[in-house]
Design a protein around this motif. Structure first.
Motif, mmCIF file in Angstrom:
data_model
loop_
_atom_site.group_PDB
_atom_site.id
_atom_site.type_symbol
_atom_site.label_atom_id
_atom_site.label_comp_id
_atom_site.label_asym_id
_atom_site.label_seq_id
_atom_site.Cartn_x
_atom_site.Cartn_y
_atom_site.Cartn_z
ATOM 1 N N ALA A 49 0.798 -1.234 0.000
ATOM 2 C CA ALA A 49 0.000 0.000 0.000
ATOM 3 C C ALA A 49 0.828 1.280 0.000
ATOM 4 O O ALA A 49 0.382 2.313 0.480
ATOM 5 C CB ALA A 49 -0.986 0.028 1.164
ATOM 6 N N MET A 68 -8.581 2.564 3.553
ATOM 7 C CA MET A 68 -7.745 2.566 4.765
ATOM 8 C C MET A 68 -7.245 3.965 5.127
ATOM 9 O O MET A 68 -6.917 4.754 4.248
ATOM 10 C CB MET A 68 -6.510 1.686 4.546
ATOM 11 N N ARG A 70 -4.243 6.291 7.114
ATOM 12 C CA ARG A 70 -2.782 6.115 7.141
ATOM 13 C C ARG A 70 -2.357 5.254 8.324
ATOM 14 O O ARG A 70 -1.385 4.504 8.249
ATOM 15 C CB ARG A 70 -2.106 7.480 7.155
ATOM 16 N N ASP A 71 -3.097 5.337 9.424
ATOM 17 C CA ASP A 71 -2.792 4.485 10.578
ATOM 18 C C ASP A 71 -3.077 3.018 10.257
ATOM 19 O O ASP A 71 -2.335 2.128 10.691
ATOM 20 C CB ASP A 71 -3.614 4.920 11.799
ATOM 21 N N ILE A 73 -2.813 1.671 7.333
ATOM 22 C CA ILE A 73 -1.719 1.225 6.452
ATOM 23 C C ILE A 73 -0.460 0.939 7.279
ATOM 24 O O ILE A 73 0.231 -0.063 7.049
ATOM 25 C CB ILE A 73 -1.447 2.275 5.353
ATOM 26 N N ALA A 74 -0.207 1.800 8.273
ATOM 27 C CA ALA A 74 0.954 1.568 9.157
ATOM 28 C C ALA A 74 0.790 0.222 9.854
ATOM 29 O O ALA A 74 1.762 -0.543 9.984
ATOM 30 C CB ALA A 74 1.064 2.700 10.175
ATOM 31 N N GLY A 75 -0.420 -0.079 10.294
ATOM 32 C CA GLY A 75 -0.681 -1.361 10.959
ATOM 33 C C GLY A 75 -0.461 -2.533 10.007
ATOM 34 O O GLY A 75 0.131 -3.560 10.390
ATOM 35 N N ARG A 77 1.573 -2.560 7.499
ATOM 36 C CA ARG A 77 3.010 -2.704 7.224
ATOM 37 C C ARG A 77 3.749 -3.392 8.363
ATOM 38 O O ARG A 77 4.885 -3.833 8.184
ATOM 39 C CB ARG A 77 3.623 -1.333 6.922
ATOM 40 N N GLN A 78 3.119 -3.423 9.528
ATOM 41 C CA GLN A 78 3.739 -4.180 10.616
ATOM 42 C C GLN A 78 3.507 -5.680 10.417
ATOM 43 O O GLN A 78 4.117 -6.495 11.103
ATOM 44 C CB GLN A 78 3.168 -3.712 11.956
ATOM 45 N N LEU B 210 7.946 2.631 5.893
ATOM 46 C CA LEU B 210 8.111 1.267 5.370
ATOM 47 C C LEU B 210 8.024 0.228 6.491
ATOM 48 O O LEU B 210 7.487 -0.854 6.291
ATOM 49 C CB LEU B 210 9.468 1.156 4.658
ATOM 50 N N VAL B 211 8.555 0.577 7.667
ATOM 51 C CA VAL B 211 8.556 -0.406 8.763
ATOM 52 C C VAL B 211 7.338 -0.245 9.675
ATOM 53 O O VAL B 211 7.286 -0.827 10.750
ATOM 54 C CB VAL B 211 9.865 -0.343 9.591
ATOM 55 N N GLY B 212 6.366 0.565 9.237
ATOM 56 C CA GLY B 212 5.084 0.604 9.958
ATOM 57 C C GLY B 212 4.929 1.716 10.975
ATOM 58 O O GLY B 212 4.073 1.613 11.867
ATOM 59 N N ALA B 213 5.736 2.785 10.856
ATOM 60 C CA ALA B 213 5.587 3.895 11.817
ATOM 61 C C ALA B 213 4.317 4.688 11.515
ATOM 62 O O ALA B 213 4.019 4.962 10.358
ATOM 63 C CB ALA B 213 6.800 4.808 11.741
ATOM 64 N N ARG B 214 3.600 5.010 12.562
ATOM 65 C CA ARG B 214 2.404 5.853 12.403
ATOM 66 C C ARG B 214 2.841 7.312 12.372
ATOM 67 O O ARG B 214 3.923 7.666 12.833
ATOM 68 C CB ARG B 214 1.435 5.625 13.569
ATOM 69 N N ARG B 298 3.088 9.282 1.463
ATOM 70 C CA ARG B 298 2.290 8.108 1.773
ATOM 71 C C ARG B 298 3.132 7.052 2.482
ATOM 72 O O ARG B 298 4.236 6.804 2.154
ATOM 73 C CB ARG B 298 1.699 7.518 0.486
#
Lengths: 223, 298
Positions: A49, A68, A70-71, A73-75, A77-78, B210-214, B298
């Motif tokens: 994403a 989604m 942005r939060d 999407i961050a989730g 990516r984890q 990329l590593v999922g940081a909010r 993004r």
């Protein structure tokens, strides 16, 4: 897990990918091939994403990517570990800190013992205090792989992970990825190295996807 | 207030280190905060001093008045006595006093020099009147003086007190406006510095994403740094500003308003609110810049 239905991707009025449909099942192993500039990296960026489809539906872990936040999407990516060809390290942090970065950003405690065990698994225990710039190409890729899997993600996406490596180091990285697949992780490797794909045949049941003329072609047969 | 304060303690050493140190923006923020805080000390001193001046003029002059008696020499004594008699029976008069020749000479000294032959001049007599807190009915007193001593003119200083007090109030307002503008300029500069830092760290932000940081994690890393820089810079500026204020000549009559510009008593504690305010301004400015920038990546 990751599902594309008639997905197209355009940029600047030009269509880069057309009518792509695919479903990545848990525990599957895929190679993504195609000539340079075919759109392999764009396809992988859709899978985590960084890019969103222009048309069609992209579903990540049961959620429509277009809806989604942005939060969200961050989730997501984890749950997806990404290994880039250029690794994308924070150059001012040590290898150890870079590998632990996904834990740091998700505010989870880093278990030093587990971290050292992971670094040992990728053969970088002795280099844990080095800066990324001090690592060789192979060491960088292995560090990037360690960072990608530290959160125990469900999916690992690797974009030309062996592009800058010699054959011996490529095989070592491939064996790490196949070992992860045996642990139940879904693995997608974008590569144009057909020898690597052939070599993988001996280790794992993998499917080959090919991008040509902006479309995804399923090679179908297991290697 | 809770959010900026919670920023001061880092939850984890690693979390604080994800953004590389950026020398240029760090120095720019420190310097801006220090310079603005230095100016803020002077604006604050101006506001406090003009406030004190306005209060003093309003208070002391409001309770004093003068009666000027202009009469032929042979009637002067009689009119002075008549005025004093009127004042004795006027409610609101705390005290009255006829100014002697020496006091008249002192009053005229700035215009005519020290050797003025007061006795030889047909000068009017002046009576200084001090009012009680209830004050004098000025119009009533004027009418009575007109009847009892036609040469007497009552002056309650309203005519020239009002513009002086108004001027002092305006100066106080200008000082406060200067403070607002100083903090506004500080916010603008820190926003620009934060934007520069965010733009320079585009690759870092991409990696963190990329590593999922909010967004909150990424913004926090920048906001904490800029808030602390704002606080430190403003602290330095306030110290320098207070030292400069302490070096000003102390207040005295000859210097008038200018030498009374510094702080006095508890007023020395007022500048100490500048660093926390600067930290809050830096916090808000960086949060704004970070939110705007992160929306675009993004």
């Amino acid at each position: 897990m990751i599902k594309l239905q008639h997905v197209a991707m355009s940029y600047g009025g030009k269509e880069l990918l057309s009518d792509m449909s695919l479903s990545l099942a848990p525990g599957s192993f895929h190679f993504l091939t195609g000539p340079s500039g075919a759109g392999k990296t764009t396809f992988l960026k859709l899978c985590y994403a960084e890019l969103l489809p222009s048309t069609g539906q992209l579903t990540l872990f049961g959620k429509d990517a277009l809806g989604m936040t942005r939060d969200d999407i961050a989730g997501i990516r984890q749950r997806i570990g990404v290994v880039h060809q250029d690794c994308q390290f924070l150059e001012h942090l040590s290898v150890e800190e870079n590998v632990a970065l996904p834990m740091t950003v998700s505010r989870r405690p880093v278990n030093a013992g587990e971290l050292h065990e992971l670094l040992g698994w990728v053969g970088l225990k002795h280099r844990r205090e080095a800066l990324p710039a001090q690592l060789s190409g192979g060491e960088r890729q292995r560090a990037a792989l360690a960072r990608a899997i530290i959160m125990s993600p469900d999916v690992i996406l690797a974009d030309e992970p062996t592009g800058n490596l010699d054959w011996e180091m490529s095989l070592r990285l491939l064996s790490l990825l196949t070992e992860l697949n045996r642990m139940g992780k879904t693995v997608v490797i974008a590569t144009h190295d057909l020898n690597l794909i052939r070599q993988a045949k001996a280790q794992v049941s993998a499917r080959v996807l090919r991008i040509a003329n902006r479309r995804l072609q399923h090679a179908g047969a297991d290697l | 207030m809770r959010a900026p304060l919670s920023l001061l303690k880092s939850e984890r050493p690693g979390a604080d280190r994800v953004v590389p140190p950026t020398g240029f923006t760090a120095r720019l923020t420190l310097l801006t905060a220090a310079a603005m805080a230095f100016l803020a000390v002077f604006a604050l001193a101006l506001s406090l001093a003009t406030g004190r001046l306005a209060d003093r003029w309003a208070d002391s002059l409001a309770r004093s008045a003068t009666i000027r008696i202009s009469a032929p020499p042979d009637q002067m004594e009689a009119q002075v006595a008549a005025v004093l008699a009127v004042l004795k029976t006027t409610p609101g008069v705390a005290s009255d006093r006829v100014l002697g020749n020496d006091e008249m000479k002192d009053l005229l000294k700035p215009w005519f020099g020290p050797d003025l032959p007061v006795d030889a001049l047909p000068l009017p007599k002046l009576i200084a009147v001090t009012e009680t807190n209830t004050g004098i009915d000025s119009e009533g007193l004027r009418l009575r003086l007109q009847a009892e001593a036609p040469g007497a003119v009552f002056d309650d200083h309203t005519r020239w007190r009002r513009p002086l007090v108004a001027a002092a109030e305006r100066l106080r307002l200008l000082g406060l406006m200067s403070l607002v503008l100083i903090f506004g300029a500080m916010a603008g500069m820190i926003t620009l510095a934060a934007q520069a830092a965010l733009a320079a760290n585009g690759q870092v932000i991409a990696t963190l994403r990329l590593v999922g940081a909010r967004d909150t994690f990424i913004a926090r890393a920048f906001v904490r740094r800029f808030t602390l820089r704002g606080l430190a810079g403003a602290g330095l500026g306030v110290l320098l500003g207070m030292a400069a204020m302490a070096a000003l000549p102390s207040a005295n009559e000859a210097g008038g308003f200018l030498t009374g510009l510094g702080f006095s008593g508890w007023g020395w504690f007022w500048p100490l609110i500048i660093p926390p305010v600067a930290a809050i301004v830096a916090y808000g400015a960086t949060r704004f810049a970070a939110a705007r920038m992160l929306r675009r990546i993004r």
